[in-house]
Design an enzyme around this catalytic site. Structure first.
Site: not given
Length: 195
Positions: A78, A169, A171
């Site tokens: 990002c 994202h 994660e």
């Protein structure tokens, strides 16, 4: 293997969790000297302008360029992708400017237009649940850049040598396949320097 996560802003802990779930050692990087002990680095999401201000404030810009010039892999997610890009739409100057891509900030809309999508990712697999939050996208990729995933015909993940950049994202879900792919890039780079 030591994989750092630039700990100035963004989803730092989540990246560390994903690194450790993938079998590597995750380190939150808050000081320039810590870069020396790393084999690879993740630059997390957040707000790219704020992150740039903090990078400048804590004197990270030149050490990060040095880290990149040593052939060490960097994964930008990002805002991290924006920091890696050589060109940013509407801006004269890049940040690190090491990855041969042009990115557009907030190209999928504002916070309230955040969404999730299942992606097919080259070298990683199908059905990767990607979380997009005020995400940029890659408008143009240089000829040495390998496009790894698209969403609605927009490039959202690409690799340029030792650099990996994505719009979303990874994660924020329990799927660690993309982190594991980055760790395999780090392994590869480490073997090259030892050879």
């Amino acid at each position: 293997m030591n994989i750092g996560v630039l700990g100035l802003q963004g989803a730092v802990r989540e990246h560390v969790r994903s690194i450790e779930a993938s079998g590597a050692n995750g380190i939150v990087v808050k000081r320039v000297e810590q870069l020396e002990e790393l084999d690879g680095l993740i630059m997390p999401g957040g707000e790219s302008t704020t992150m740039r201000r903090l990078i400048d404030l804590y004197g990270f810009m030149e050490p990060l360029r040095q880290f990149a010039s040593e052939g060490k892999p960097i994964f930008g997610t990002c805002a991290g992708l924006i920091l890696l890009a050589k060109h940013i739409v509407g801006y004269d100057e890049p940040h690190l400017g090491v990855m041969d891509v042009t990115v557009e900030r907030n190209s999928f809309g504002r916070q309230k237009e955040s969404f999730e999508a299942d992606l097919s990712i080259a070298h990683v697999g199908e059905g990767f649940n990607a979380v997009f939050i005020r995400a940029p996208h890659i408008v143009e990729a240089g000829e040495e850049v390998e496009v790894l995933a698209k969403h609605n015909n927009r490039i959202v993940l690409a690799r340029h040598g030792q650099f990996l950049g994505c719009s979303f994202h990874p994660e924020l879900t329990a799927d660690n396949r993309l982190t594991a792919f980055f760790i395999s890039m780090v392994k590869e780079a480490k073997e090259k320097t030892l050879a």
